[in-house]
Structures are given as C-alpha cells and as structure tokens.
Design an enzyme around this catalytic site. Structure first.
Site, short mmCIF file in Angstrom:
data_model
loop_
_atom_site.label_atom_id
_atom_site.label_comp_id
_atom_site.label_asym_id
_atom_site.label_seq_id
_atom_site.Cartn_x
_atom_site.Cartn_y
_atom_site.Cartn_z
N HIS A 137 1.75 4.67 -2.08
CA HIS A 137 1.08 5.52 -3.06
C HIS A 137 1.98 6.54 -3.74
O HIS A 137 2.99 6.96 -3.19
CB HIS A 137 -0.06 6.28 -2.38
N GLU A 194 0.88 -1.19 0.00
CA GLU A 194 0.00 0.00 0.00
C GLU A 194 0.90 1.22 0.00
O GLU A 194 1.14 1.86 1.04
CB GLU A 194 -0.95 -0.01 1.21
N HIS A 231 -9.04 -0.16 -1.11
CA HIS A 231 -8.40 0.91 -0.33
C HIS A 231 -9.44 1.92 0.16
O HIS A 231 -10.44 2.17 -0.52
CB HIS A 231 -7.34 1.62 -1.20
N ASP A 240 1.97 2.34 3.90
CA ASP A 240 1.01 3.40 3.58
C ASP A 240 1.76 4.71 3.30
O ASP A 240 1.29 5.80 3.61
CB ASP A 240 -0.04 3.63 4.67
#
Ligand code: GRE
Ligand code: ZN
Length: 326
Positions: A10, A8, A164, A287
């Site tokens: 980004h 995860e 998500h 994250d």
C-alpha cells in the site's frame, strides 16, 4: 528467493493518510507515514534487500470506501490512480498498479476501471470491502444487485479483483464493545472480509461470470480453515443450499479465488491452505507498510517447500494471474 512479487503493497495520498493512523501506535506513526508516502526510495531499498522484484501498488484502507459523498469518493479515486500511474512510469519493472474505485457510483467505477486498465495499464483492482454510500450508515456489499454491470465489466476485462479488509462501522460492531483491541488486523478485518467473500460466493455472481478472479489476503482471511464446515455441517439433514448460487461454496473458492500470504507468515496456516486450494492459487505478498518486507521474505525464503511450489507462490502465479509479462 529472488524475483518475488507482492500484491498487497500500500501507499497513501495526503488525503487518505489519516485512515491508517489509528492502526499505528503514536511513536511509530512517523515511520509508517513516511513508508506510506514513499515510492522510489525506502520501498525499492527493502525490495532490493529481500529479493522482491515487483510490488503491485494499492491505496491504503478504507480510504475511498469510507467516503459517503460520491463526488469526493470519485475525486479521490481518480487522484489516487493518477498518482500511482505517475510513480509506476518511473519504474515499471518494479511497480505495477491495482485500481482504486469509488463503488459509491457504479457507473463512475466502470468508467474509471476502463481508464485504469486500458489507458493507465493497471493490472487489476483493489477495493477495501463494503462502501458507505450517501449516508455513513449505509454500508453496501459487492453482492448488491447494483453491481451487476460492474461485475460484467470486470469479467469482460478479465482482470483480478483484490478484496481488501476494512473494519465494520461502529454501529455494526457492537460485538467488539469493551474489546476494541479485536478490531483491525487482530480479528475484525479478517472476519469482515471473510463474510464479504462468502456473500459473493453465495450470490451466484460466479455462475453468471465463471471467469471472475477474486484475490483475498492474509492466507484467505480464515476461510481455508473453515471451508469444510461451511459446506458439510449437519450433513444428515440433507438440506438444499440456502443461497442463490448453484454449487457448494468450496466450488467457488477453488475456481474463482486466489489467496495471498500477506501479514500471515505462518507455516501451519500455509499447509492448511495448500491442502484446501493447492499451490496454484496461493501468492506471496507482504502488506507493506503494516508488515515488514524482511519478516515476509525471511519466512518465505526459509520455508521447507520444494522449489517448484516456492517459485509458483513467490512469483509465477502472480505473473500469470495478473498477466505481468515477466
Ligand atoms: C492492511 O492494510 O492490511 C492494514 C491496515 C492497517 C493496519 C494493519 C493492516 O490498513 O494490516
Ligand atoms: Zn493490506
């Protein structure tokens, strides 16, 4: 631990940067912005420093899912996937990709998914919750019948689907009125995503396609803690399941779901999750850029957990699930 893999992680396009801005205090935005636009410098330096071998990249949130105009949503989807592919080619041992799809148009999402997996070599999909379609007030969840062919294609391609978080739209978020601080990662993201995941479990889609693989972040968005009660409340009443799916929801959670530790570096929550779904279905993630790689890595590396399970959660579960060939 060296060789960790994160799922995860980004980035943003210039066009989707503003979607992340409201979640970052003003003075910290320049750093968050730079992290979101960077691929090969800040990111690799952090990964090298903290034993992360690979990131599976994904577009920021809510991005495409919050673009009601279908053409615009499709355009951002293609551009995001093209940019990701360009960056992955520069460093494929460190970066792989999760496709961003415009579920506003299921036919386009199917075509773009095939392109992403077969031509661009992406390893799965990441979608930011429900899609707003045509009208910004029209929120469509993935258990909607219009997605039957899409789920059939995901099952046929046999690639994992990362569900998500995003916030509920304002008109659906009255419960947060006067307590807007609960929106976003503090509470609303997890609540929204848990409900979406539970809708999928109850829909029967996993009876039709038992090989569908869904990944959710943030230590399962609260579901591991609540799973027993979801299935076992008021047992003396002996009621039939009130949803189309055949089994108890824990059956689907234990057969069709994987969770990551993204943004939830909490040992008691990990222990609860291990007890509910076992170490084969839990995966490391950070994250980035909303969390620091060092915060995730220091917590994980110092866990008092046997080396077998640490290796599975840190690396091999991801390698197997996403067929990374490492
Ligand atoms: C996320 O992607 O999980 C996220 C955001 C914005 C703020 C915090 C956060 O998109 O974890
Ligand atoms: Zn995230």
């Amino acid at each position: 631990m060296k060789g960790k893999i994160g799922l995860e992680e980004h980035f943003a396009l210039e066009e989707t940067l503003d979607d992340s801005k409201p979640f970052v205090p003003g003075p910290l935005w320049p750093e968050a912005r730079a992290r979101l636009l960077d691929f090969q410098e800040k990111r690799i330096a952090q990964m090298d420093a903290w034993g992360m071998e690979m990131m599976l990249l994904s577009l920021n949130a809510p991005a495409i899912q919050a673009i009601p105009d279908r053409k615009h949503a499709m355009d951002i989807s293609v551009r995001s996937n093209d940019l990701m592919a360009q960056e992955i080619i520069k460093n494929p041992k460190r970066f792989q990709g999760l496709a961003a799809l415009a579920l506003q148009d299921p036919d386009h999402a199917c075509r773009e998914l095939e392109r992403c997996i077969k031509q661009l070599g992406f390893k799965g999909i990441l979608v930011n919750g429900f899609s707003q379609i045509d009208d910004p007030e029209n929120c469509v969840y993935l258990d909607d019948p219009r997605y039957k062919a899409f789920w059939a294609l995901v099952a046929q391609l046999d690639v994992p689907f990362y569900l998500h978080p995003r916030n509920p739209i304002q008109s659906w978020a009255q419960i947060y009125k006067g307590a807007e601080w609960l929106l976003g990662p503090k509470w609303a993201f997890g609540n929204e995503t848990a409900i979406h995941a539970l809708r999928l479990m109850g829909s029967g889609i996993f009876d039709t396609h038992p090989n569908l693989k869904i990944v959710i972040g943030h230590m399962g968005e609260g579901i591991p803690f609540s799973l027993w009660r979801i299935d076992n409340h008021n047992a003396w009443m002996n009621l039939p399941n009130p949803y189309p799916a055949k089994h108890k929801l824990s059956h689907y959670f234990q057969n069709n779901f994987w969770i990551t530790v993204s943004g939830n570096f909490c040992t008691p929550s990990l222990v609860n999750s291990i007890m509910e779904i076992g170490t084969d279905r839990i995966l490391f993630s950070t994250d980035w850029p909303f969390e620091n790689v060092d915060h995730a890595a220091l917590w994980f590396d110092n866990l008092e957990l046997n080396e077998n399970d640490k290796m599975k959660i840190g690396r091999t579960n991801a390698a197997n699930l996403f067929k990374l060939g490492v």
